[in-house]
Design a protein around this motif. Structure first.
Motif, PDB file in Angstrom:
ATOM      1  N   LYS A  39      11.431  19.864 -97.287  1.00 52.13           N
ATOM      2  CA  LYS A  39      10.851  19.862 -96.074  1.00 52.13           C
ATOM      3  C   LYS A  39      10.680  21.123 -95.395  1.00 52.13           C
ATOM      4  N   ASP A  40      11.602  22.009 -96.021  1.00 56.51           N
ATOM      5  CA  ASP A  40      11.263  23.628 -95.456  1.00 56.51           C
ATOM      6  C   ASP A  40      10.133  24.341 -95.839  1.00 56.51           C
ATOM      7  N   ASN A  41       9.403  23.872 -97.012  1.00 53.83           N
ATOM      8  CA  ASN A  41       8.131  24.440 -97.565  1.00 53.83           C
ATOM      9  C   ASN A  41       7.282  24.415 -96.593  1.00 53.83           C
ATOM     10  N   ALA A  42       6.217  25.499 -96.464  1.00 55.63           N
ATOM     11  CA  ALA A  42       5.087  25.563 -95.788  1.00 55.63           C
ATOM     12  C   ALA A  42       4.275  24.313 -95.953  1.00 55.63           C
ATOM     13  N   ALA A  43       3.345  23.684 -94.983  1.00 53.99           N
ATOM     14  CA  ALA A  43       2.624  22.618 -95.487  1.00 53.99           C
ATOM     15  C   ALA A  43       1.378  22.964 -95.943  1.00 53.99           C
ATOM     16  N   GLN A  44       0.976  22.399 -96.699  1.00 52.36           N
ATOM     17  CA  GLN A  44      -0.160  22.498 -97.625  1.00 52.36           C
ATOM     18  C   GLN A  44      -1.476  22.468 -96.752  1.00 52.36           C
ATOM     19  N   PHE A  89       7.469  20.592 -89.298  1.00 49.68           N
ATOM     20  CA  PHE A  89       8.010  20.128 -90.752  1.00 49.68           C
ATOM     21  C   PHE A  89       6.699  19.428 -91.531  1.00 49.68           C
ATOM     22  N   PRO A  90       6.719  19.850 -92.593  1.00 49.51           N
ATOM     23  CA  PRO A  90       5.639  19.332 -93.425  1.00 49.51           C
ATOM     24  C   PRO A  90       5.953  17.904 -93.622  1.00 49.51           C
ATOM     25  N   LEU A  91       5.010  16.832 -93.594  1.00 51.14           N
ATOM     26  CA  LEU A  91       5.017  15.318 -94.042  1.00 51.14           C
ATOM     27  C   LEU A  91       4.305  14.999 -95.481  1.00 51.14           C
ATOM     28  N   ASP A  92       4.036  16.207 -96.108  1.00 49.26           N
ATOM     29  CA  ASP A  92       3.225  15.913 -97.676  1.00 49.26           C
ATOM     30  C   ASP A  92       4.322  15.216 -98.508  1.00 49.26           C
ATOM     31  N   SER A  93       3.927  14.024 -98.724  1.00 47.31           N
ATOM     32  CA  SER A  93       4.970  13.387 -99.788  1.00 47.31           C
ATOM     33  C   SER A  93       5.237  14.027-101.126  1.00 47.31           C
ATOM     34  N   ASN A  94       4.205  14.853-101.403  1.00 48.27           N
ATOM     35  CA  ASN A  94       4.393  15.720-102.682  1.00 48.27           C
ATOM     36  C   ASN A  94       5.075  16.967-102.687  1.00 48.27           C
ATOM     37  N   SER A  95       5.537  17.253-101.338  1.00 46.34           N
ATOM     38  CA  SER A  95       6.247  18.440-101.225  1.00 46.34           C
ATOM     39  C   SER A  95       7.680  18.422-101.636  1.00 46.34           C
ATOM     40  N   ASP A  96       8.135  19.220-102.364  1.00 47.54           N
ATOM     41  CA  ASP A  96       9.632  19.350-102.979  1.00 47.54           C
ATOM     42  C   ASP A  96      10.659  19.496-101.698  1.00 47.54           C
TER      43      ASP A  96
END
Length: 399
Positions: free
Chosen positions: A126-131, A117-124
């Protein structure tokens, strides 16, 4: 992200002969309310979701319904198998279920295959691939590992719980190291095992004979959080190594447990906090002790009239029809024992000595009754015994 650590649902279990499916449905309703109110992102189930390897159809339906409702509430599920589960059956259709947000980790081959699970606060989402370079949460599952079945596959020198668990943890550490080259990895590990320092209860099945299956706590050093399953008491072994315990009491030894789960908050810098969640049981457990007359008459026991009861009578002589009398006040008396309060001061003749003193067959029978229940036969019982012995004598004479 917010995780909910649960384990040991034991769906399909009974409590001293009483079915618990309704109580388990009640727990699931409470859990769903927490998922919605606390905005839980992932529900962790650290093994023993079922109580037996071949659960009944109504039990399978209950789990199916629970998983559908959890995902409908917006949470994912990461689930490992325990020693009560059949890993093969529980893991069926795992790749298909993963598309719906239910991630099963029941196979040795998946030990180093985390749910990411991505933890990037800018991600729209949590299912998106991590940058590239963004922190990720990696959730690993260690199912119950039967040493004799998996030691060869894991390449361990001996078939022990410590060796196979250490090998599993090493695979996870190596995977974390590889992934860390691309960016920060914060790890959560589910493990169904007996960790040193855990407090046991009567309703757990031993992982090995003599309790030798315990693994040292420092085996989990370095992980962001270790969500343990197997022991039924919710407990904190260290800040980031905890048992959630079972959601319901499955033995009277758990009467004083405060059943619940753990909420874990994970941010871009790792685990930020852990909070308790408490479940409310539909029925209380009562452990009562005293003389029969006191238990039947005293108002101090009125609270137990609607509870599941384990009662120990301390009368010098075992009362006649004790269970029937108790259930008149405590309908759900499930366990009855006897422990005469003056037993320590009495010298009780051995059964062999009673046999030696018996003058006839009737004396043998009466001595047996007195020996096992602490009071002699009354007139009604004497009459019944005489009739039975006479019937046996006449039958023997005809032969």
């Amino acid at each position: 992200m917010r995780l909910l650590h649960t384990s040991d649902w034991h769906l399909g279990r009974s409590f001293h002969g009483v079915g618990m499916l309704d109580a388990q449905r009640n727990f699931i309703e409470q859990m769903l309310a927490v998922i919605r109110e606390q905005s839980v992102d992932v529900v962790l189930i650290a093994g023993d979701v079922y109580d037996r390897a071949l659960p009944g159809l109504d039990v399978v339906k209950l789990l199916d319904d629970a998983l559908v409702r959890i995902t409908d509430a917006g949470a994912k599920v990461v689930l490992t198998s325990g020693n009560h589960d059949s890993a093969i059956r529980l893991g069926f259709a795992s790749r298909l279920l993963e598309r719906g947000g239910v991630h099963l980790r029941t196979r040795v081959e998946d030990l180093d295959s985390p749910v990411l699970f991505p933890l990037d606060s800018n991600s729209d989402s949590k299912d998106n691939a991590a940058q590239a370079g963004a922190p990720v949460l990696a959730i690993y599952g260690i199912p119950y590992l039967e040493p004799r079945l998996v030691s060869e596959r894991l390449g361990t020198q001996t078939a022990s719980h410590f060796d196979v668990t250490q090998a599993a943890v090493q695979l996870i550490r190596e995977d974390i190291a590889r992934r860390s080259e691309a960016g920060p990895v914060h790890s959560v590990v589910l493990a169904h095992t007996f960790a040193s320092g855990g407090i046991t209860s009567d309703s757990e099945r031993d992982l090995s004979i003599g309790g030798l299956g315990a693994v040292p706590l420092d085996l989990f050093d370095g992980f962001g959080y270790t969500a343990l399953g197997h022991l039924h008491g919710r407990q904190e072994l260290s800040e980031h190594v905890r048992y959630s315990g079972s959601p319901l009491a499955y033995s009277f030894s758990e009467a004083k447990h405060r059943k619940g789960a753990w909420l874990i908050d994970v941010g871009v810098d790792g685990v930020e906090g852990v909070e308790e969640v408490l479940w409310t049981a539909p029925r209380e457990l009562a452990i009562l002790r005293g003389k029969l007359a006191e238990l039947l008459e005293s108002e101090q026991y009125s609270w137990a009239e609607t509870a599941y009861c384990q009662i120990t009578l301390t009368d010098s002589a075992r009362p006649a029809q004790a269970m029937e009398q108790l259930r008149a006040r405590f309908p759900d008396t499930l366990v009855l024992g006897f422990d005469p309060e003056d037993a320590a001061g009495r010298v009780k003749a051995s059964y062999s000595s009673r046999l030696a003193e018996a003058e006839d067959d009737l004396g043998v029978c009466c001595g047996f009754l007195d020996h096992v229940r602490g009071r002699p036969a009354d007139e009604t019982e004497l009459s019944a015994l005489r009739e039975a012995l006479e019937a046996v004598r006449l039958e023997g004479a005809e032969l």
